[in-house]
Scaffold this motif. Structure first.
Motif, short mmCIF file in Angstrom:
data_model
loop_
_atom_site.label_atom_id
_atom_site.label_comp_id
_atom_site.label_asym_id
_atom_site.label_seq_id
_atom_site.Cartn_x
_atom_site.Cartn_y
_atom_site.Cartn_z
N LEU A 132 0.84 -1.21 0.00
CA LEU A 132 0.00 0.00 0.00
C LEU A 132 0.88 1.27 0.00
N SER A 133 0.21 2.42 0.09
CA SER A 133 0.91 3.68 -0.20
C SER A 133 2.08 3.99 0.73
N THR A 170 -7.41 2.33 -6.69
CA THR A 170 -7.50 3.13 -5.47
C THR A 170 -7.63 4.62 -5.79
N ILE A 171 -8.11 5.37 -4.80
CA ILE A 171 -8.05 6.83 -4.90
C ILE A 171 -6.60 7.28 -5.12
N TYR A 195 2.99 3.36 -5.28
CA TYR A 195 1.69 2.68 -5.18
C TYR A 195 0.74 3.19 -6.27
N PRO A 223 -11.99 3.63 -2.24
CA PRO A 223 -11.56 4.68 -1.30
C PRO A 223 -10.77 4.02 -0.16
N GLY A 224 -10.42 4.75 0.89
CA GLY A 224 -9.84 4.15 2.09
C GLY A 224 -10.89 3.26 2.73
N GLY A 235 -1.27 1.94 4.94
CA GLY A 235 -1.71 2.96 3.99
C GLY A 235 -1.83 4.33 4.63
N THR A 236 -2.24 5.29 3.82
CA THR A 236 -2.38 6.67 4.28
C THR A 236 -3.71 6.85 5.02
N THR A 237 -4.68 5.99 4.71
CA THR A 237 -6.00 6.14 5.34
C THR A 237 -6.14 5.30 6.62
N TRP A 331 -4.33 13.38 -3.05
CA TRP A 331 -5.40 12.44 -3.40
C TRP A 331 -6.76 13.14 -3.50
C1 LIG Z 1 -6.46 4.31 -0.13
C2 LIG Z 1 -5.78 2.98 -0.16
O1 LIG Z 1 -5.34 2.62 -1.39
C3 LIG Z 1 -4.95 2.55 1.00
N1 LIG Z 1 -5.78 2.45 2.18
C4 LIG Z 1 -3.80 3.48 1.29
O2 LIG Z 1 -3.99 4.38 2.06
O3 LIG Z 1 -2.74 3.28 0.77
#
Ligand SMILES: C[C@@H](O)[C@H](N)C(=O)O
Ligand SMILES: NC(=O)c1ccc[n+]([C@@H]2O[C@H](COP(=O)([O-])OP(=O)(O)OC[C@H]3O[C@@H](n4cnc5c(N)ncnc54)[C@H](O)[C@@H]3O)[C@@H](O)[C@H]2O)c1
Length: 373
Positions: A132-133, A170-171, A195, A223-224, A235-237, A331
């Protein structure tokens, strides 16, 4: 002019010199009977080889992450326990191992992947393996291998064996030059994370294989995702999951994004249902092969306000992580999913109040069980 001949004229040299660099573990040219290197004899797209009355035989890659076990549960209810195989490179916890078929599968091992698909007569593949990100930025070479080389292996395997393929995007496939509020399906995509770059690559490669080789490729930009009984993978979310645990356990939470950072989010049940729905949608209803899906959009401050309604002593503080903040700032803030709603009837169930109540109920009952024990 027949489409196939037209395609041959446009991309003829590619058929002899494929650009796919996925042969790390296989021969440079994978000489299989049905191959992305051969244009199908007619332009009709081959799809899964089961009849309407049969169930698909499903493989989920990267199945031990935040989303895979929930997806397996949903699909097993629908198609039967033994028709859904969960796979990963990690050791499954007992309850997962005993809940249905599980096998080891490293998506970087093309031969092993092909063996699994052939031996189990797989007809649907959900490709969840990814970095993930945030973890991707921390290990770019590994993210590039898993998210890009791994995807090539999946595309070739699915294409060669007429497997219907779902790959989540993904977003994060959008970037600072994309319109952010709202972000439509088709617009500039110049993400600044490995990512995001790998997910744009997946969208484009999947669509290319669809139009070129007839692969039944389907993709949703998630989305997240917010889930209670599974943890996010870096991830970022992720803050929007951790906040519930910390609110119930400690009555406070330190957030690594700024209070005003708005991001699209979705409860896991909506996400998994959307995934099944798009896989079951008749091909003719899909005007595109990659769709945005959306449910809610909120900031940490707004989420905290909603949590406060249930946990009056709750306190949120901010200690911003520069890497995650920069990613979040690039994003989408709101996602336009009107095409998914129009084409295959997508509709979310969980708005912010239901989402918060559901999450807190889960952690509340969890805490009560722990206390009782
Ligand atoms: C948004 C999603 O791709 C993932 N949860 C991230 O934050 O990387
Ligand atoms: N969770 C979200 O918020 C979210 C949002 C948008 C898109 N997605 C996408 O959905 C998919 C699933 O997400 P998730 O949150 O469950 O991810 P996760 O990070 O929790 O899990 C990914 C899994 O991939 C596995 N993996 C890593 N390398 C592998 C390899 N070489 N071979 C096989 N498996 C390997 C890991 O062991 C892990 O279990 C990913 O493709 C992700 O990009 C997730």
């Amino acid at each position: 002019m027949p489409v196939v001949r037209m395609l041959r004229q446009v991309v003829g040299p590619l058929a002899q010199h494929p650009a796919c660099g996925c042969g790390t573990y296989g021969p440079p040219v994978r000489s299989l009977a049905i191959s992305p290197r051969q244009v199908p004899a007619d332009a009709s797209f081959h799809s899964s080889s089961f009849s309407d009355t049969d169930h698909p035989r499903v493989l989920i890659t990267g199945g031990l992450g935040q989303l895979g076990v929930g997806l397996a549960n949903l699909l097993r209810k629908r198609f039967g326990k033994d028709n859904v195989i969960l796979s990963d490179i990690r050791k499954p916890p007992d309850h997962v191992f005993h809940s249905g078929p599980f096998i080891y599968s490293d998506i970087l091992d093309y031969k092993n992947l092909r063996e699994i698909v052939v031996n189990n007569r797989i007809t649907w593949l959900f490709h969840y393996s990814a970095l993930l990100s945030a973890v991707g930025e921390a290990n770019v070479p590994l993210a590039r291998a898993v998210n890009i080389t791994g995807l090539h292996n999946i595309l070739d395997t699915a294409s060669e064996h007429s497997v219907r393929l779902f790959v989540p995007s993904t977003i994060g496939a959008f970037g600072p030059t994309s319109p952010r509020n709202p972000t439509p399906d088709l617009c500039i995509q110049r993400p600044r994370t490995i990512y995001g770059v790998s997910k744009v690559h997946a969208e484009l490669m999947g669509e290319y294989y669809h139009y070129r080789y007839g692969l039944d490729f389907r993709c949703l930009r998630y989305p997240g995702i917010i889930s209670a009984d599974s943890q996010p993978g870096g991830g970022t979310t992720d803050y929007a999951v951790q906040i519930f645990h910390d609110a119930m356990k400690h009555g406070k939470f330190e957030c690594n994004l700024e209070a005003s950072t708005r991001l699209p989010m979705m409860y896991i049940d909506d996400c998994l249902r959307a995934t099944l729905e798009v896989m079951e949608a008749p091909a003719e209803s899909l005007s595109m092969r990659t769709y945005n899906i959306s449910a809610v959009s909120f900031t940490p401050e707004e989420l905290a306000q909603e949590v406060l309604k249930h946990v009056p002593e709750f306190q949120i503080t901010y200690n911003v992580d520069a890497v995650r903040q920069a990613i979040a700032d690039s994003w989408p803030m709101n996602f336009d999913d009107s095409n998914a709603r129009k084409d295959w009837g997508w509709k979310h169930d969980f708005d912010l109040p239901e989402l918060v109540t559901t999450m807190l109920n889960f952690y509340g009952s969890d805490a009560r069980v722990a206390q009782a024990n």
